[in-house]
Design an enzyme around this catalytic site. Structure first.
Site, PDB file in Angstrom:
ATOM      1  N   LYS A 124       0.845  -1.198   0.000  1.00  0.00           N
ATOM      2  CA  LYS A 124       0.000   0.000   0.000  1.00  0.00           C
ATOM      3  C   LYS A 124       0.875   1.241   0.000  1.00  0.00           C
ATOM      4  O   LYS A 124       2.058   1.181   0.329  1.00  0.00           O
ATOM      5  CB  LYS A 124      -0.885  -0.026   1.247  1.00  0.00           C
ATOM      6  CG  LYS A 124      -0.084  -0.070   2.551  1.00  0.00           C
ATOM      7  CD  LYS A 124      -0.958  -0.396   3.746  1.00  0.00           C
ATOM      8  CE  LYS A 124      -0.131  -0.416   5.015  1.00  0.00           C
ATOM      9  NZ  LYS A 124      -0.836  -0.974   6.155  1.00  0.00           N
TER      10      LYS A 124
ATOM     11  N   TYR B 167      13.056  32.287   4.371  1.00  0.00           N
ATOM     12  CA  TYR B 167      11.827  32.969   4.773  1.00  0.00           C
ATOM     13  C   TYR B 167      11.844  33.383   6.245  1.00  0.00           C
ATOM     14  O   TYR B 167      12.395  32.674   7.089  1.00  0.00           O
ATOM     15  CB  TYR B 167      10.629  32.034   4.579  1.00  0.00           C
ATOM     16  CG  TYR B 167      10.201  31.884   3.136  1.00  0.00           C
ATOM     17  CD1 TYR B 167       9.849  32.995   2.371  1.00  0.00           C
ATOM     18  CD2 TYR B 167      10.134  30.627   2.542  1.00  0.00           C
ATOM     19  CE1 TYR B 167       9.441  32.850   1.052  1.00  0.00           C
ATOM     20  CE2 TYR B 167       9.731  30.470   1.220  1.00  0.00           C
ATOM     21  CZ  TYR B 167       9.383  31.586   0.485  1.00  0.00           C
ATOM     22  OH  TYR B 167       8.987  31.434  -0.801  1.00  0.00           O
TER      23      TYR B 167
ATOM     24  N   MET C 174       9.214  25.179  -0.068  1.00  0.00           N
ATOM     25  CA  MET C 174       8.410  24.163  -0.750  1.00  0.00           C
ATOM     26  C   MET C 174       9.278  23.222  -1.591  1.00  0.00           C
ATOM     27  O   MET C 174       9.131  22.007  -1.537  1.00  0.00           O
ATOM     28  CB  MET C 174       7.358  24.832  -1.637  1.00  0.00           C
ATOM     29  CG  MET C 174       6.373  23.837  -2.227  1.00  0.00           C
ATOM     30  SD  MET C 174       5.262  24.577  -3.419  1.00  0.00           S
ATOM     31  CE  MET C 174       4.217  25.560  -2.385  1.00  0.00           C
TER      32      MET C 174
HETATM   33  C1  LIG Z   1      -0.139  -1.691   6.989  1.00  0.00           C
HETATM   34  C2  LIG Z   1      -0.685  -2.887   7.589  1.00  0.00           C
HETATM   35  C3  LIG Z   1       0.172  -3.949   7.974  1.00  0.00           C
HETATM   36  C4  LIG Z   1       1.666  -3.869   7.938  1.00  0.00           C
HETATM   37  O1  LIG Z   1       2.133  -3.214   9.095  1.00  0.00           O
HETATM   38  P1  LIG Z   1       3.694  -2.966   9.353  1.00  0.00           P
HETATM   39  O2  LIG Z   1       3.747  -2.382  10.712  1.00  0.00           O
HETATM   40  O3  LIG Z   1       4.134  -2.007   8.315  1.00  0.00           O
HETATM   41  O4  LIG Z   1       4.357  -4.267   9.239  1.00  0.00           O
HETATM   42  C5  LIG Z   1      -0.421  -5.122   8.400  1.00  0.00           C
HETATM   43  N1  LIG Z   1      -1.773  -5.235   8.478  1.00  0.00           N
HETATM   44  C6  LIG Z   1      -2.612  -4.228   8.154  1.00  0.00           C
HETATM   45  C7  LIG Z   1      -4.055  -4.439   8.261  1.00  0.00           C
HETATM   46  C8  LIG Z   1      -2.090  -3.024   7.715  1.00  0.00           C
HETATM   47  O5  LIG Z   1      -2.915  -2.031   7.395  1.00  0.00           O
END
Ligand SMILES: *Cc1c(COP(=O)(O)O)cnc(C)c1O
Length: 870
Positions: A522, A764, A813
């Site tokens: 993700k 800035y 930025m």
């Molecule tokens: C992101 C996530 C993980 C992974 O977690 P880490 O701490 O990065 O290993 C596992 N399970 C779910 C449901 C997550 O959203």
């Protein structure tokens, strides 16, 4: 032989028709005439010429080669070396030859040692803590013009890599150069007997793998075993311990040391050594003929200087003249020892591999090419191979290898390519592992300039494809890379594919053998670049991927990812997309489940209307879902009290849904203070999952642990774990941090440097106050690139020239300023590291009171990702 004291039984199974194996005890080397010239394979994914392949079923920490024999028999692999007969199915014996041995790794080593002893050529063996691969590559460049050399591909220096390297020696070779690496006691003896070097190089000694040895001395003694039969050893005098132990242990070994002093013992000594802007000027005195060689070594950093000196001493040993050495060493450039994946023009993806140029190196590059399925069209731009490539057969082989990796077009550059390929048959199809496939088209150019001309004249074009660029130094393929590369200026995030693989395997090793791994990709794979990471995971056989949103899953599918993918936040609007792209939703509430069921029903009705000939199978299809249980995180998921309704709904729709997994998430897996709570969550999960499975009469995959959970609650790994941040090199539980490798290095450049008077301010709101005459550098990174404002005014620091430089003033930025007053060497255009090995992501996170996740995922989309493999 390796095994003089071991009764080394090799049983050859003669193909039985009556299924009664005939045992015939014999040594594997007795089958040498059968096995000679065949390809030895230890990684089942890399089969290329099955009928010519001998597969060694090695037992690794993660997997057992025996488990892949069936698949390989299917692909037509002709020979197998195995140690577990019970895993061999009788029908396979009809298809291939099997050799039964007590230990498959030993058998591989023994066979390679036997092969080595068939050749009388000089062999150089290299060991040491650092520089083995560079010294080997450089030596082969320096000596390879005039003689045919065989060498270890890349850094193949392990218990498996060494026998595979040595197996490549053939009767055409005049010199061999192999490297040997060990990580624990009692490993070198086997490598020594395979390599049997007459000339040794011990590059240096450092602290790598020290934890596995009782002392530094023990480590040196172990490494010296490589030179048990050698006549000469090249070593630098400053490593006094190596020299002393070598003299103690191997009195017959003649030490060809090189020293900075005058000591009489040395055959070569550095009489002077002056560093200047573009390298070192050295005077090397050779005691044998009392001659001083005045040379310029074109490297400024001490490590490369040492590596280059080792090479020069080898050339002196082989009696090269000062002029020859100077000529060759000048042409030695600091070649990137890695293969890089870069974005190219017209939506192309370049694989830049100017690392080396022989058939073994080409195979590795093609293999890497094959791993990545991001584009369907593939082109390989290749140059002539050196010496060994001087026959039509070799070029025919290249065409075959390319065809097997689905390369559609080969652009061959060089005289030999042009001549030999013209002589190949014009067959439009080729017989390969994958059956009869289309032959790639081959275009040839006599030299690189001709290619450029064709490109400029638009006679050759590249679009939406992957391009492998691999050529010898003299063909200057780096210019082709420059031509086709999308220019990256300023800031880039370099991602090490090897480090990713290392981290993945590290976690695998922590798990039970049967536990599956779902990897969280993700948020752009935690900022690292989802496609490349996903392709690597696919290649290394991760079991599942997970993304947060449907779009992320779609993008993966559109880029060639076929692993099952779980989507954690599906929406009603995205249901259709989920089906179309074969994505599996996480279902976390009754509302969502009801909506999904309604959608599935509608979908089926519509399909009926549009196509009355819908097959029985389509109608009976059950759609995969993953049920999320809330055991205390209180984010998403079914709670205990939802179960009656949930179970009722599921029972009524058994025919529509396939519950692939049940899972939950720990709220405080990384912190000991919440251990009690985590235990409650584990118990709660177990209880709810058992109830659901029992009530529905099903078995599902159950999973609970994230990275920190894997480290701290291994007993709760159930059927699968969900690996996230650990893959990206950070152990949030801080248990295994030392064993993980950082995968990303965020780099930027200095755009401008100003010298300012003490009364001036920087940036800035005039926040950057000076109190001395200061040199201030402006960097091409700002908060829009993910370098958060919190890092301003000295909170953050970057790394360059071996030192840290603090920020000064507010972060802008697109830019920020750093104080370079104490780093005299810093110049405009210099590269600086924002995070990587130093400073680490975790350090930075701590400085601003956040967690590494936020630093990683903040790296802006406009920052180019560059992937490389060492
Ligand atoms: C992101 C996530 C993980 C992974 O977690 P880490 O701490 O990065 O290993 C596992 N399970 C779910 C449901 C997550 O959203």
């Amino acid at each position: 032989m390796l095994t003089s004291n071991v009764c080394f039984l090799v049983v050859s199974l003669v193909k039985p028709s009556s299924f009664m194996p005939l045992f015939k005890p014999t040594l594997l080397s007795e089958h040498y005439s059968t096995l000679q010239g065949k390809q030895l394979l230890t990684d089942s994914r890399k089969v290329s010429l099955p009928s010519q392949t001998v597969f060694f079923a090695l037992a690794g920490a993660n997997r057992d080669g025996h488990d892949f024999i069936g698949e390989l028999v299917g692909k037509g692999v002709a020979y197998f070396v195995v140690s577990q007969m019970e895993k061999i199915s009788p029908e396979w014996l009809e298809e291939a030859d099997f050799f039964l041995v007590p230990d498959t790794l030993q058998a591989l080593q023994e066979l390679a040692a036997f092969h080595r002893s068939q050749f009388k050529i000089p062999v150089i063996g290299i060991t040491g803590s650092n520089g083995k691969t560079i010294v080997k590559e450089w030596l082969s460049q320096l000596l390879g013009d005039s003689i045919s050399i065989v060498k270890s591909p890349k850094s193949y220096n392990s218990q498996i890599g060494v026998p595979l390297s040595v197996w490549e020696i053939n009767s055409q070779h005049q010199l061999a150069i192999f490297e040997a690496g060990i990580s624990r006691p009692d490993e070198m003896q086997a490598l020594a007997q395979i390599i049997q070097p007459q000339i040794g190089i011990f590059t240096n000694i450092g602290t790598a793998h020290s934890e596995n040895f009782p002392s530094q001395r023990a480590k040196i003694i172990e490494k010296l075993k490589l030179f048990g039969q050698a006549k000469f050893l090249i070593v630098r005098d400053i490593y006094t311990q190596i020299v002393e132990e070598a003299q103690n242990a191997l009195p017959n070994l003649k030490i060809f040391g090189w020293a900075t002093g005058q000591s009489q013992r040395d055959q070569v000594s550095l009489r002077y050594c002056d560093r200047n802007d573009d390298g070192y000027s050295v005077g090397l005195y050779d005691y044998r003929n009392q001659k001083t060689h005045h040379l310029h070594v074109p490297f400024t950093d001490p490590a490369h200087f040492e590596n280059a000196l080792h090479c020069i001493v080898v050339m002196l040993f082989f009696d090269y003249s000062t002029e020859e050495i100077q000529y060759k060493i000048e042409r030695l450039r600091n070649i990137p020892m890695r293969l890089e994946l870069k974005k190219g023009i017209n939506n192309t993806l370049l694989i830049d591999d100017t690392y080396n140029n022989d058939l073994a190196g080409l195979k590795i590059a093609l293999d890497f090419f094959g791993q990545n399925q991001q584009k369907n069209d593939k082109t390989a731009i290749l140059s002539d191979l050196p010496e060994e490539g001087s026959s039509a057969e070799v070029y025919e082989k290249i065409v075959h290898l390319c065809a097997e990796q689905n390369i559609h077009r080969i652009i061959g550059i060089g005289e030999r390519f042009s001549t030999f390929v013209a002589a190949l048959s014009n067959a439009t199809t080729l017989q390969t592992t994958k059956g009869l496939i289309d032959a790639p088209t081959v275009q040839t150019f006599p030299h690189t300039a001709a290619f450029f001309k064709a490109f400029e004249g638009k006679k050759i074009a590249f679009e939406n494809e992957m391009i492998l660029i691999k050529g010898g130094r003299r063909f200057e393929f780096e210019k082709i890379v420059q031509l086709l590369e999308q220019k990256i200026h300023g800031t880039k995030l370099e991602i090490s594919l090897n480090a990713l693989t290392h981290n993945l395997n590290f976690y695998r090793n922590l798990l039970n053998r049967r536990t599956k791994i779902m990897v969280m990709v993700k948020a752009f794979a935690y900022g690292s670049g989802n496609f490349e990471v996903a392709h690597l995971l696919q290649y290394h056989r991760a079991d599942y991927l997970a993304v947060a949103y449907p779009d992320e899953g779609v993008a993966l599918r559109e880029n060639g990812i076929y692993l099952p993918i779980m989507v954690m936040n599906p929406t009603v609007e995205s249901f259709e997309t989920l089906l179309r792209y074969d994505l599996e939703p996480e279902i976390y509430s009754l509302r969502l489940l009801t909506e999904y069921l309604r959608f599935l029903e509608e979908n089926q009705k519509m399909a009926y209307r549009q196509n009355s000939k819908l097959s029985e199978q389509d109608l009976q299809k059950r759609y995969p879902i993953h049920l999320k249980l809330d055991t205390g995180m209180h984010r998403l998921g079914f709670e205990e009290q939802d179960l009656p309704l949930l179970l009722d709904l599921l029972k009524r729709n058994e025919d529509k849904l396939k519950i692939v997994s049940l899972f939950s998430h720990l709220a405080g897996a990384d912190q000991a203070q919440y251990d009690e709570f985590s235990q409650v969550q584990i118990a709660q999960f177990q209880q709810m999952a058992t109830k659901i499975e029992a009530s529905l009469g099903i078995k599902t995959l159950k999973h609970l642990l994230n990275s920190a959970g894997i480290a701290r609650f291994p007993q709760a790994q159930f059927d699968m774990v969900r690996l996230g941040i650990g893959l990206y090199g950070v152990d949030s539980a801080e248990v295994h941090q030392d064993a993980l490798l950082p995968i990303g290095t965020l780099k930027t450049t200095i755009s401008q440097i100003k010298t300012l008077a003490p009364d001036q301010t920087v940036g800035y709101s005039r926040k950057g106050k000076l109190n001395r005459v200061s040199r201030i550098g402006t960097l091409a990174i700002g908060y829009a690139d993910g370098y958060l404002r919190a890092f301003g005014n000295g909170v953050g620091y970057v790394y360059l020239h071996g030192k840290f430089a603090p920020t000064i003033g507010n972060i802008c930025m697109d830019m920020c300023m750093i104080d370079l007053t104490d780093i005299e060497q810093a110049a405009e255009g210099d590269e600086v590291v924002v995070f990587g090995e130093k400073p680490t992501v975790s350090e930075l996170a701590e400085r601003i009171g956040t967690i590494p996740y936020e630093i990683l995922t903040n790296v802006g989309e406009r920052v180019k990702r560059v992937f490389y493999a060492d």
